[in-house]
Design a protein around this motif. Structure first.
Motif, short mmCIF file in Angstrom:
data_model
loop_
_atom_site.label_atom_id
_atom_site.label_comp_id
_atom_site.label_asym_id
_atom_site.label_seq_id
_atom_site.Cartn_x
_atom_site.Cartn_y
_atom_site.Cartn_z
N THR A 45 0.88 -1.17 0.07
CA THR A 45 -0.06 -0.19 -0.03
C THR A 45 0.74 1.23 0.18
O THR A 45 0.57 2.14 -0.78
CB THR A 45 -1.14 0.07 1.18
N LYS A 48 2.18 1.82 -3.25
CA LYS A 48 1.08 2.45 -4.34
C LYS A 48 0.75 3.79 -3.95
O LYS A 48 0.75 4.70 -5.07
CB LYS A 48 -0.18 1.40 -4.02
N ASP A 53 -0.54 5.64 -7.27
CA ASP A 53 -1.92 4.81 -7.76
C ASP A 53 -2.87 4.72 -6.89
O ASP A 53 -4.00 4.86 -7.26
CB ASP A 53 -1.29 3.36 -7.75
N TYR A 85 7.07 -2.77 -9.89
CA TYR A 85 6.02 -3.84 -9.09
C TYR A 85 6.43 -5.20 -9.26
O TYR A 85 7.00 -5.47 -10.30
CB TYR A 85 4.70 -3.45 -9.64
#
Lengths: 496, 323
Positions: A45, A48, A53, A85
């Motif tokens: 998280t 991200k 994102d 990623y």
């Protein structure tokens, strides 16, 4: 060379889960900061949020003292942040060159300069010292090479901040050596490296500082040179949920052997042997990708067994499909309950009756009253919070959805002998988790054998009667509940 | 280098389709000598041009991972619009431009439904198709609107040598859009979005922007195709064009455009169109009963897909040991 990125008070709430809470730390130019934590600790998280994102609910990121407010991945790229990623973000039909330069092809006036594209790609590939043809479609490369292309993408952008999410998961040793050489070069060039991994040996090799996350919070940060494995593992684990587990009413009467696997092999697991008794809760611990889900699938007849045997209920079985396994009395509650477990836009009643429709038939038609009774009894037994059996499963919370699945496999119309639970508490709140633990113990009391797969160490070592630890498709250790600690389980799960 | 490229091409899908076209043409020519007559070839080129023009806009959308199932009815309503505009005495270039602008608006509606409201293109455009079909009936009062502007006829029925005007315009569109897809940054972004939406987004490309442009583009091209068709038949009518989008999609997929996006090209779609139309035309040439023609058209499509299916399996198997 004095650049830095600073995270201040980052918080993110997903439905039912506090993914991140008040996370603050700083990473310096020319250094690699490792992010360490168990599955679900909030590492992904955080990345991200860094990549634009996902937007945080609170807190802020600043680069070189300038506050950033990323609304999209493009904003983050423009601010000089590249994230690599774990799930490769590649176009399989596109060439290596086009993937590396995706979104930023060389050329003028909107026209692509293919000559420059090929030359610049060849240059990057050369720097990595790999033999990859820039024109080759990425989908034709072996997985490890695809991962390297993903890394080249970030290298090409020459961003100030480069974050890696478990980059070595699919790499071989020779490629890992290349990766580390590249990371060292990036550090020498004053880049800020953020490196997420749960491979401790790598972290010691490549990082300068280590930040440990636990349950969405930053536990502490270490200087890599001044820390050791034991200290890190303790920091990853430390937490107290003691009372929940102490209050569980467990089964203490085990029956005869219900399930035995002998040297079981599939494409994903290697010579797995174990036995489970009636009334026993057998925990499977390990990191994501250790082969636990694949073992469950092998037993359930969903993956092809290459060799070895399974003895269930006293006889050797070889299930051709999950249908055979269900008929024999095995139930699987898959990890991804929304995709594989439930029909979200049907009622609770329909979801519970699914495997027993044949038994609810009266003449040719479904007996709606029996159907309703079945659902109501599950709702009452498990305390499913709903306005009625008609409610769509999609409208329930994660915990209640999980209870619907449990209700389905334990209704009075079905005789489940073996229940396989794959991450049954994933994404559900602490209170409901405690209820699910008790439900699991209640199954055991009825003589059901339970396989309890969980990546949350605390729960697996406290709920299961016996814990098997897996890594790389093999069982690497077995511990009784009394002797299992998060430290020794984690050590087995990470053993080289 | 050139040798490698020629070799690759010969093993590719387009070469296979061209071979099938030659076989089909040879068989029909043996059955009926006039199949290869200039007159029949002109008829063939004319019949290709309607679904072919639609395939330009649709092909780009398919590559980006979307579809516009309303493009046929967009063309239909555009034919009526251009006929009504010409009926006011407006000069035809103005009427044509206004019609194309109207097509852009229809494309914008699709883009709004898919990108702003988040509906699936498949369903959203089926819905809009029905809306346009109804509107076409309303504004035409259910009957054909005839066109009396003689100059406008030439767009649809003029020709240069044996090449009919609609075919020339279609071929030009194919050429231009092929170049756009292959050589512009936007064109490569179309492939990127179709191949992996999240990779595109994380690389800083906006998939919504790309697909919105393509929806508007498809609306404009469909409107243009509808206007040209109206010029050819000298009227706009509520039953024109409708259904041609299915031929366009079938031809694109046959020519190697992936229905899920990310691969293929307009060149393949073009060859696919020629194959479908050459076959359909041939069925006429040998005098097959009309009812059977419909069935045969489906059979050739399925047969082509089967050839492709087995070819693809062979390729996958050949790749396996490497990985």
């Amino acid at each position: 060379m004095d650049g830095h990125i600073e995270f201040t008070g980052i918080g993110k709430l997903f439905p039912g889960v506090q993914a991140l809470a008040d996370v603050s730390f700083r990473a310096e130019s020319g250094q690699a900061l490792a992010l360490l934590g168990e599955n679900g600790a909030g590492k992904s998280t955080l990345l991200k949020i860094l990549s634009g994102d996902v937007r945080p609910d609170s807190g802020a990121i600043s680069i070189d003292g300038r506050p950033q407010n990323f609304q999209s991945p493009l904003d983050a790229l423009r601010a000089g942040v590249s994230v690599i990623y774990q799930e490769r973000q590649l176009v399989p039909t596109g060439s290596v060159a086009e993937n590396i330069f995706a979104g930023d092809l060389p050329g003028r006036f909107g026209i692509v300069d293919y000559g420059a594209l090929r030359a610049r790609t060849a240059e990057i590939v050369g720097k990595f010292g790999l033999n990859i043809d820039p024109d080759e479609p990425v989908g034709r490369l072996p997985i490890a090479r695809q991962q390297m292309v993903e890394i080249m993408k970030a290298y090409r952008r020459d961003s100030a901040v480069i974050a890696f999410d478990e980059p070595t998961a699919s790499l071989t040793d020779s490629e890992i050596a290349v990766l580390f050489r590249i990371i060292r070069e990036m550090k020498a060039n004053g880049k800020i490296i953020i490196y997420v991994s749960h491979r401790l040996s790598e972290i010691f090799q490549i990082s300068d500082r280590i930040a440990v996350l636990k349950d969405g919070r930053l536990v502490t940060t270490f200087e890599t040179s001044a820390s050791n494995e034991d200290e890190l593992i303790r920091a990853m684990v430390g937490r107290d949920l003691g009372d929940t587990y102490a209050n569980l009413s467990r089964n203490d009467k085990f029956g005869d052997t219900l399930l035995e696997a002998r040297e079981l092999e599939t494409e994903y697991i290697r010579k797995v042997s174990f036995a489970l008794r009636r009334g026993e809760v057998l925990g499977f611990a390990g990191l994501v990708g250790a082969g636990r889900t694949e073992l469950a699938r092998a037993i359930f007849g969903a993956d092809r067994v290459l060799s070895g045997s399974v003895i269930f209920n006293g006889e050797e079985v070889s299930f051709k499909s999950p249908k055979d396994a269900i008929a024999a009395g095995i139930a699987l509650c898959p990890e991804d309950r929304k995709e594989q477990g439930l029909v979200l836009f049907r009622s609770i009643r329909d979801n519970i009756a699914m495997p027993v429709l044949q038994k609810l038939k009266r003449l040719l038609f479904l007996d709606r009253r029996a159907d309703q009774k079945l659902a109501e009894s599950a709702i009452e037994r498990y305390g499913i919070r709903t306005t009625g059996a008609d409610k769509l499963v999609a409208e329930l919370s994660g915990g209640n959805q999980q209870k619907v699945i449990l209700g389905r496999w334990t209704s009075e119309k079905i005789e489940t002998k073996l229940l396989i639970l794959d991450e049954p508490t994933k994404g559900i709140d602490v209170g409901t988790k405690a209820e699910v633990y008790q439900i699991i113990c209640d199954f055991a009391k009825q003589g059901i054998g339970v396989i309890f797969i969980s990546s949350e160490l605390t729960e697996v070592i406290n709920v299961a009667d016996r814990i098997l630890v897996m890594k790389g498709g093999r069982i690497t250790g077995e511990l009784a509940r009394a002797e299992a600690t998060e430290e020794n389980v984690l050590a087995l799960a990470m053993s080289e | 280098m050139v040798g490698v490229k020629v070799g690759k091409f010969l093993r590719g899908k387009i070469a296979a389709l061209l071979a099938v076209i030659l076989v089909v043409a040879a068989i029909f020519t043996i059955a009926n000598k006039s199949y290869m007559s200039p007159k029949n070839i002109m008829a063939l080129m004319t019949s290709v041009s309607l679904s072919g023009t639609l395939a330009v806009g649709l092909g780009c959308l398919l590559i980006s991972g979307h579809v516009d199932l309303a493009s046929g009815t967009e063309g239909c309503i555009a034919g009526i619009v251009v006929a009504l505009l010409l009926g006011t005495g407006m000069p035809w270039p103005v009427a044509l431009l206004l019609t194309i602008a109207f097509g852009c608006v229809m494309g914008l509606v699709n883009a709004f439904l898919v990108n702003t409201l988040g509906f699936m293109a498949f369903i959203a455009t089926i819905g809009m198709s029905s809306v346009y079909k109804g509107l076409a009936l309303v504004i035409s009062n259910g009957s054909n609107v005839s066109i009396s502007n003689q100059a406008f006829y030439d767009i649809g029925s003029g020709s240069i040598g044996i090449f009919p005007a609609p075919f020339i315009m279609m071929a030009a569109l194919f050429a231009v859009y092929t170049l756009i897809l292959k050589f512009t940054k936007f064109g490569r972004a179309v492939y990127l979005c179709g191949g992996n939406v999240s990779a595109a987004r994380l690389a800083g490309v906006s998939p919504k922007r790309v697909s919105s442009i393509l929806f508007v583009n498809s609306g404009a091209i469909s409107a243009f195709a509808g206007a040209v068709f109206a010029a050819r038949v000298h009227m706009g009518g509520p039953n024109n064009v409708f259904g041609a989008e299915m031929d366009a999609i079938a031809a694109s997929v046959l020519g190697g455009v992936s229905f899920t996006g990310g691969s293929g090209g307009l060149g393949g779609a073009f060859v696919g169109l020629i194959l479908i139309n050459a076959f359909n035309n041939g069925l006429n040439a040998i005098g097959l009963q009309a009812y059977w023609q419909t069935a045969a058209q489906g059979v050739i499509l399925i047969a082509a897909l089967l050839v492709d299916y087995f070819g693809e399996r062979g390729r996958v198997r050949a790749l396996k040991p490497a990985s």
